[in-house]
Design a protein around this motif. Structure first.
Motif, PDB file in Angstrom:
ATOM      1  N   SER A 166       0.738  -1.245   0.004  1.00  0.00           N
ATOM      2  CA  SER A 166      -0.165   0.092  -0.151  1.00  0.00           C
ATOM      3  C   SER A 166       1.067   1.308  -0.081  1.00  0.00           C
ATOM      4  CB  SER A 166      -0.846  -0.246   1.090  1.00  0.00           C
ATOM      5  OG  SER A 166      -1.719   1.307   1.497  1.00  0.00           O
ATOM      6  N   LEU A 167       2.107   1.369   0.928  1.00  0.00           N
ATOM      7  CA  LEU A 167       2.785   2.372   0.800  1.00  0.00           C
ATOM      8  C   LEU A 167       3.426   2.565  -0.353  1.00  0.00           C
ATOM      9  CD1 LEU A 167       3.984   4.753   2.425  1.00  0.00           C
ATOM     10  CD2 LEU A 167       5.886   2.757   3.338  1.00  0.00           C
ATOM     11  N   GLU A 168       3.971   1.508  -1.001  1.00  0.00           N
ATOM     12  CA  GLU A 168       4.565   1.673  -2.318  1.00  0.00           C
ATOM     13  C   GLU A 168       3.784   2.339  -3.506  1.00  0.00           C
ATOM     14  OE1 GLU A 168       6.489  -2.215  -3.256  1.00  0.00           O
ATOM     15  OE2 GLU A 168       7.610  -2.171  -1.510  1.00  0.00           O
ATOM     16  N   SER A 169       2.410   1.663  -3.450  1.00  0.00           N
ATOM     17  CA  SER A 169       1.468   2.006  -4.466  1.00  0.00           C
ATOM     18  C   SER A 169       1.307   3.599  -4.209  1.00  0.00           C
ATOM     19  CB  SER A 169       0.191   1.210  -4.244  1.00  0.00           C
ATOM     20  OG  SER A 169       0.473  -0.227  -4.460  1.00  0.00           O
ATOM     21  N   ALA A 170       1.088   3.907  -3.034  1.00  0.00           N
ATOM     22  CA  ALA A 170       0.786   5.132  -2.853  1.00  0.00           C
ATOM     23  C   ALA A 170       1.761   6.274  -3.136  1.00  0.00           C
ATOM     24  CB  ALA A 170       0.273   5.846  -1.415  1.00  0.00           C
ATOM     25  N   THR A 171       3.069   5.838  -3.070  1.00  0.00           N
ATOM     26  CA  THR A 171       4.484   6.640  -3.235  1.00  0.00           C
ATOM     27  C   THR A 171       4.495   6.833  -4.879  1.00  0.00           C
ATOM     28  OG1 THR A 171       5.356   5.861  -1.074  1.00  0.00           O
ATOM     29  CG2 THR A 171       6.837   6.870  -2.889  1.00  0.00           C
ATOM     30  N   LEU A 172       4.224   5.722  -5.324  1.00  0.00           N
ATOM     31  CA  LEU A 172       4.548   5.920  -6.904  1.00  0.00           C
ATOM     32  C   LEU A 172       3.483   6.332  -7.627  1.00  0.00           C
ATOM     33  CD1 LEU A 172       5.626   1.949  -7.489  1.00  0.00           C
ATOM     34  CD2 LEU A 172       6.999   3.972  -7.437  1.00  0.00           C
ATOM     35  N   ARG A 173       2.237   6.489  -7.197  1.00  0.00           N
ATOM     36  CA  ARG A 173       1.096   7.195  -7.351  1.00  0.00           C
ATOM     37  C   ARG A 173       1.336   8.603  -7.425  1.00  0.00           C
ATOM     38  NH1 ARG A 173      -2.533   4.594  -5.477  1.00  0.00           N
ATOM     39  NH2 ARG A 173      -2.770   5.715  -3.700  1.00  0.00           N
ATOM     40  N   ALA A 174       1.932   9.024  -6.350  1.00  0.00           N
ATOM     41  CA  ALA A 174       2.404  10.460  -6.100  1.00  0.00           C
ATOM     42  C   ALA A 174       3.365  10.809  -7.096  1.00  0.00           C
ATOM     43  CB  ALA A 174       2.672  10.585  -4.693  1.00  0.00           C
ATOM     44  N   GLU A 175       4.215  10.120  -7.285  1.00  0.00           N
ATOM     45  CA  GLU A 175       5.538  10.382  -8.328  1.00  0.00           C
ATOM     46  C   GLU A 175       4.751  10.560  -9.762  1.00  0.00           C
ATOM     47  OE1 GLU A 175       8.758  10.930  -8.006  1.00  0.00           O
ATOM     48  OE2 GLU A 175       8.633  10.878  -6.073  1.00  0.00           O
ATOM     49  N   ARG A 176       3.905   9.871 -10.092  1.00  0.00           N
ATOM     50  CA  ARG A 176       3.460   9.833 -11.513  1.00  0.00           C
ATOM     51  C   ARG A 176       2.620  11.268 -11.427  1.00  0.00           C
ATOM     52  NH1 ARG A 176       2.487   4.015 -10.551  1.00  0.00           N
ATOM     53  NH2 ARG A 176       4.051   3.170 -11.845  1.00  0.00           N
ATOM     54  N   GLU A 177       1.746  11.573 -10.490  1.00  0.00           N
ATOM     55  CA  GLU A 177       1.134  12.837 -10.474  1.00  0.00           C
ATOM     56  C   GLU A 177       1.846  13.934 -10.611  1.00  0.00           C
ATOM     57  OE1 GLU A 177      -1.504  12.068  -7.070  1.00  0.00           O
ATOM     58  OE2 GLU A 177      -2.914  10.958  -7.849  1.00  0.00           O
ATOM     59  N   ARG A 178       2.950  13.969  -9.943  1.00  0.00           N
ATOM     60  CA  ARG A 178       3.958  15.074 -10.204  1.00  0.00           C
ATOM     61  C   ARG A 178       4.731  15.203 -11.305  1.00  0.00           C
ATOM     62  NH1 ARG A 178       7.967  13.731  -5.349  1.00  0.00           N
ATOM     63  NH2 ARG A 178       9.139  15.468  -6.571  1.00  0.00           N
ATOM     64  N   ALA A 179       4.555  14.250 -12.282  1.00  0.00           N
ATOM     65  CA  ALA A 179       5.377  14.404 -13.472  1.00  0.00           C
ATOM     66  C   ALA A 179       4.854  15.730 -14.355  1.00  0.00           C
ATOM     67  CB  ALA A 179       5.017  13.048 -14.479  1.00  0.00           C
ATOM     68  N   SER A 180       5.935  16.264 -15.058  1.00  0.00           N
ATOM     69  CA  SER A 180       5.807  17.434 -15.738  1.00  0.00           C
ATOM     70  C   SER A 180       5.237  17.052 -17.210  1.00  0.00           C
ATOM     71  CB  SER A 180       7.131  18.233 -15.788  1.00  0.00           C
ATOM     72  OG  SER A 180       8.078  17.433 -16.623  1.00  0.00           O
TER      73      SER A 180
END
Length: 378
Positions: free
Chosen positions: A8-22
């Motif tokens: 769950s923690l990994e999924s949330a972290t990766l999702r946040a990284e993708r949402e921050r993409a420029s």
């Protein structure tokens, strides 16, 4: 459970990284795969693969030895083909869907992909009309499986230096295929050690002359049966095996093969661009420069190497970058109780992100090279 919390923690972290993409992540996927249709097919194939069972999971691969990987991959190939047969569960898929699913199921290849990638195309490109009528139906139905034997221990890219010989016997109307030295052993062809039944073998065409000399007509392609179709045993004069552990082709058998006075019919020479006549003379076909087309299969594969290297590098980058995104180390200075993502350290970025860029460069370069190749063939 601890495992569920970590996921769950990994999924949330990766999702946040993708949402921050420029950039638009979906548009980048389209750029990588070549079209919106290809991106949709890849997504569909990935979802379909999840329901195909344990045989298609790869988590245990790196716990297996090479032979066990070979056996497991062979079982996966057999299962995949069975699912595509008429009346089977995936028989109704379109050609594009089947191809996308194949790439998803075998991301680093398999024991017999050389049959489709090099063996069959060589017969199409270098075989006469009669040879194509004789052999292509068996290739397409997989009644036979083939490999491509060009590289030797002593010579690889130096095709003109290949030592394997095919001496013509005018009295019997046959060639005698011979590996004259250890250096001439065919080395590295996929599937040739114990899997395929046939191979296109590149050998020096040698023609005895009336004065007792021997004329060397250069390297030509011969269609050679390696194994009994019923027993799978090597035919007389054929010796072969696996070359042993390899770094890259981790799920495939890379083999070696040598020949000891193996007799071949005159029709074994792929003769679209030249043929040995019954009297022992050689007849060129197709005009000046056409002989070089005999190496076009390898030109295609060299182009594919760049394209495939991008895929392998991208897989490594995905593992590394995702891990660095979820791995945390040392407290953040401005957020109490939260550690830094390893990927946020510049020293990590400089070691990972240039390889991501390299993967894209290889992908676009390989795609361009393949387009140039297919344009030339047309």
């Amino acid at each position: 459970s601890l495992s569920t919390m970590a996921d769950s923690l990994e999924s949330a972290t990766l999702r946040a990284e993708r949402e921050r993409a420029s950039f638009d992540v979906q548009r980048m996927a389209v750029a990588w795969l070549g079209s919106a249709e290809a991106a949709a097919l890849a997504t569909e194939a990935g979802q379909r693969l999840l329901g195909m069972g344990e045989l298609y999971e790869r988590k245990e691969n790196y716990k297996l030895g090479k032979y066990d990987r070979y056996v497991r991959t062979a079982a996966r190939v057999s299962d995949f083909v069975a699912r595509l047969r008429p009346g089977a569960e995936m028989a109704s898929l379109s050609g594009a869907q089947k191809l996308a699913l194949y790439h998803a199921a075998f991301p680093v290849g398999n024991n017999v992909d050389i049959h489709e990638g090099m063996f069959t195309p060589t017969i199409r490109l270098q075989g006469s009309d009669e040879q194509q009528k004789q052999w292509l139906p068996a290739c397409e139905s997989r009644a036979i499986l083939g490999s491509y034997c060009q590289t030797e221990i002593g010579h690889g890219s130096d095709v003109a230096g290949l030592e394997t010989q095919a001496m013509f016997d005018k009295e019997k109307g046959e060639f005698e295929l011979q590996t004259p030295t250890v250096r001439a052993t065919k080395w590295w062809p996929k599937g040739v050690g114990r899997t395929v039944t046939h191979a296109v073998v590149y050998a020096r065409l040698r023609l005895p002359q009336p004065d007792g000399s021997v004329m060397d007509k250069g390297v030509k392609a011969f269609l050679v049966q390696l194994r009994d179709l019923e027993t799978g045993e090597n035919l007389p004069g054929v010796r072969s095996g696996d070359i042993g552990p390899t770094i890259g082709a981790v799920e495939s058998e890379q083999g070696w093969v040598a020949f000891d006075r193996v007799r071949l019919p005159r029709s074994a020479l792929l003769c679209r661009y030249g043929e040995v006549r019954p009297d022992g003379s050689y007849e060129e076909r197709g005009g000046r420069g056409t002989a070089k087309r005999g190496y076009s299969t390898m030109m295609k594969v060299r182009s594919e190497f760049a394209f495939m290297s991008a895929q392998y590098l991208a897989q490594a980058c995905a593992i590394a970058v995702r891990y660095c995104a979820v791995r945390r180390q040392f407290p953040k200075r401005d957020v109490a109780g939260e550690d830094m993502q390893v990927l946020d350290y510049q020293s990590v970025q400089v070691r990972t992100l240039p390889w991501v860029a390299t993967a894209y460069a290889l992908r676009f370069t390989g795609r361009k090279m393949l387009r140039l190749y297919y344009d030339a063939e047309r």
